[in-house]
Design a protein around this motif. Structure first.
Motif, PDB file in Angstrom:
ATOM      1  N   HIS A   1       1.495  -2.135  -7.593  1.00  0.00           N
ATOM      2  CA  HIS A   1       2.059  -0.961  -6.922  1.00  0.00           C
ATOM      3  C   HIS A   1       3.261  -1.328  -6.068  1.00  0.00           C
ATOM      4  O   HIS A   1       4.251  -0.618  -6.040  1.00  0.00           O
ATOM      5  N   SER A   2       3.156  -2.418  -5.333  1.00  0.00           N
ATOM      6  CA  SER A   2       4.232  -2.791  -4.411  1.00  0.00           C
ATOM      7  C   SER A   2       4.674  -4.244  -4.546  1.00  0.00           C
ATOM      8  O   SER A   2       5.762  -4.594  -4.107  1.00  0.00           O
TER       9      SER A   2
ATOM     10  N   GLU B   1       8.108   3.827  -7.207  1.00  0.00           N
ATOM     11  CA  GLU B   1       7.650   4.584  -6.036  1.00  0.00           C
ATOM     12  C   GLU B   1       8.541   5.811  -5.871  1.00  0.00           C
ATOM     13  O   GLU B   1       9.762   5.694  -5.915  1.00  0.00           O
TER      14      GLU B   1
ATOM     15  N   ALA C   1      -1.137   0.199  -2.132  1.00  0.00           N
ATOM     16  CA  ALA C   1       0.067   0.799  -1.557  1.00  0.00           C
ATOM     17  C   ALA C   1      -0.173   2.294  -1.395  1.00  0.00           C
ATOM     18  O   ALA C   1      -0.722   2.946  -2.289  1.00  0.00           O
TER      19      ALA C   1
ATOM     20  N   SER D   1      12.369   0.178  -8.842  1.00  0.00           N
ATOM     21  CA  SER D   1      12.128  -0.066  -7.425  1.00  0.00           C
ATOM     22  C   SER D   1      12.308  -1.529  -7.048  1.00  0.00           C
ATOM     23  O   SER D   1      12.432  -1.862  -5.872  1.00  0.00           O
TER      24      SER D   1
END
Length: 550
Positions: A305-306, A427, A268, A475
């Motif tokens: 990360h995502s 994030e 990401a 997130s």
């Protein structure tokens, strides 16, 4: 810029000398010392309710957070910046000089007579590094925050908002400290009207590769999951090994399929996680017998990360099915080869790859057996809670093992679940005003301080290690969190996190922390110039941009 090197160093050594190994009682001693020290500052002698000694919640240890805040008087505002830092450390059993692990000066002297690598010796002889447990991770970061708290307690007229420190325990294990602090942050917000605009953590940073010259600041943090696998086989006597299938054989293929697999790295914003690695692989056989095991247990560290927790399960289900298929194919090939050399006939292999989540298995058993199953499992969980030696990971495995006994179809299978704390990914991209203001403040801070330091100060998007940053913002959406709670067999009994309390705080967070090498190892060391001088000044520049009226 502050000339703070010697004062921050003295504070760091003072903190290092107080043993605060996670889960061993010292955290309480250090929190008491911090509370006493902060309470001795003149500001807090006048504002006694501005320093809080908070016991952790739902914790089998007695330990405490220390929270303190200064209200600015330059132009009173509700805007509040949080400074975060954990006070616990990992253990010292890895130290050759164990008795000196918490005495930085004596340790440095003794290390001169030890057999050291060239790099460690060069750092020692340079005089630019301080050694000791907690020196890097992260008592020098706590000392930096403590210095800034003291300064602004003496100069509240330099703030247009409020500065708060949150010194939390238990970061190295279950994050009871920061999770407990959420309720106090909420209470303080209600009482004082605080508007939490940013959080700055001070956990350690290290080179990302050999020869890396950069000193990193991180915007947001990696997420961490512990995907776990309960694996059943078909029991048999080892003298008739092909009449059953060993779950350890399947587990070995699973580990080979998942560990170090670059396809499971999550990219990401141009940054990529390291691949998952096995943290445990075992069978659940209680004693030696000549029967193959009934079941095995494997779990993996998994950074994101995502991806959401649900996406991770979806991806790992594919990998588990591949591993299972490969295991069965190899089993059949080996059986055929054995049959040829032994002259013994080969029986039909009727097993098929079968992978399901704990949520799916639990739902199936609820439909099959209804209240009888529910009542049994609730009673089993309560009984299991009495076995205090079981950590959350083994607790979850035992719950799955018990539930499996109810399965109508006992053919080999892999059951996927989560067995420990989910540390959410964060994030910080500028998607709202608070995030953008923090990013702008950080950019100005780096531009201001960089000329004072010879090495590049580089910002990246994800702090690469587990940290308490994960518990001040969220997130993930509700569906992502549901995948964690619905697939954790210990959820609501052995383990629970109120992620909505995290969402309620939801403050953008960055990490500006001390620099060094070998955190969690016996030569843990902190570079003095960056850690003791640059870190406090970078942090202060961000504070000034956000609530200093610049």
């Amino acid at each position: 810029m502050f000339d703070c090197r010697e004062e921050v160093l003295a504070l760091t050594k003072q903190l290092v000398r107080i043993e605060s190994i996670v889960n061993e009682g010292g955290e309480k001693v250090l929190s008491q010392a911090l509370h006493t020290l902060i309470s001795s500052y003149p500001y807090f002698q006048q504002q006694v309710d501005h320093v809080i000694y908070q016991q952790t919640e739902n914790d089998d240890q007695e330990r405490y957070n220390v929270i303190a805040f200064v209200k600015g008087t330059k132009n009173p505002s509700n805007k509040t910046v949080l400074l975060m830092g954990h006070i616990d450390t990992v253990g010292i059993d890895d130290f050759n000089l164990k008795e000196l692990a918490l005495d930085p000066d004596a340790l440095a002297e003794a290390l001169h007579h030890e057999d050291l690598t060239e790099e460690v010796r060069s750092h020692l002889e340079s005089g630019e590094f301080e050694f000791g447990r907690g020196m890097l991770d992260m008592k020098s970061g706590v000392a930096s925050h403590l210095y800034l708290l003291k300064y602004y307690s003496e100069h509240p007229e330099e703030l247009e908002g409020n500065l708060m420190v949150v010194f939390e325990c238990d970061e190295e294990d279950g994050s009871h400290g920061i999770i407990s602090a959420l309720s106090e942050l909420k209470r303080l917000r209600e009482v004082h009207g605080f508007d939490y605009v940013a959080a700055i953590n001070a956990d350690f940073v290290s080179p990302r590769y050999t020869g890396d010259p950069n000193r990193y600041i991180y915007k947001g943090t990696v997420g961490k999951l512990l995907p776990s696998f309960f694996i059943t086989g078909s029991e048999t006597h080892v003298g008739s090994c092909f009449e059953g299938i060993d779950p350890n054989f399947i587990a070995a293929h699973l580990t080979r399929q998942i560990s170090y697999n670059p396809a499971l790295c999550n990219e990401a914003f141009g940054e990529i996680t390291v691949p998952p690695v096995s943290l445990k692989q075992m069978d659940l056989k209680p004693t030696y017998t000549v029967q193959t095991a009934l079941s095995a247990y494997v779990y993996f560290n998994f950074f994101i990360h995502s991806w959401s927790p649900k996406e991770v399960l979806d991806r790992l289900k594919v990998e588990a099915e591949t591993a299972f298929t490969t295991a069965l194919t190899e089993f059949k090939e080996n059986y055929l080869a054995f049959s040829k050399v032994s002259g013994e006939p080969m029986n039909d292999i009727h097993w098929e790859p079968r992978v399901m989540t704990y949520e799916d298995m639990h739902s199936l058993l609820q439909k099959e057996y209804g209240e009888v199953y529910e009542t049994h499992m609730n009673a089993f969980n309560e009984q299991l809670l009495q076995q205090t030696e079981l950590d959350t990971r083994m607790f979850a495995a035992r719950v799955v093992e018990e539930a499996w006994k109810w399965m109508p179809d006992k053919n080999p299978a892999i059951i996927m679940f989560y067995s420990s704390l989910y540390s959410p990914r964060i994030e910080v991209t500028g998607k709202n005003d608070k995030e953008q203001n923090l990013l702008d403040a950080l950019e100005v801070a780096v531009e201001t301080v960089q000329p004072e330091y010879p090495h590049p100060i580089v910002t990246k998007n994800f702090f690469p290690y587990i940290s308490d940053m994960s518990f001040v913002a969220l997130s993930d959406d509700a569906a992502g969190i549901s995948a964690v709670s619905s697939n954790n067999p210990g959820w609501g009994t052995k383990h629970f996190v109120d992620y909505e309390a995290v969402r309620a705080i939801n403050v953008p967070v960055i990490n500006i922390g001390p620099y060094g090498y070998d955190a969690h190892k016996q030569y843990e060391r902190m570079e003095k110039s960056f850690s003791l001088n640059i870190v406090p000044n970078l942090t202060n520049e961000v504070i000034q941009q956000l609530i200093g009226g610049k």
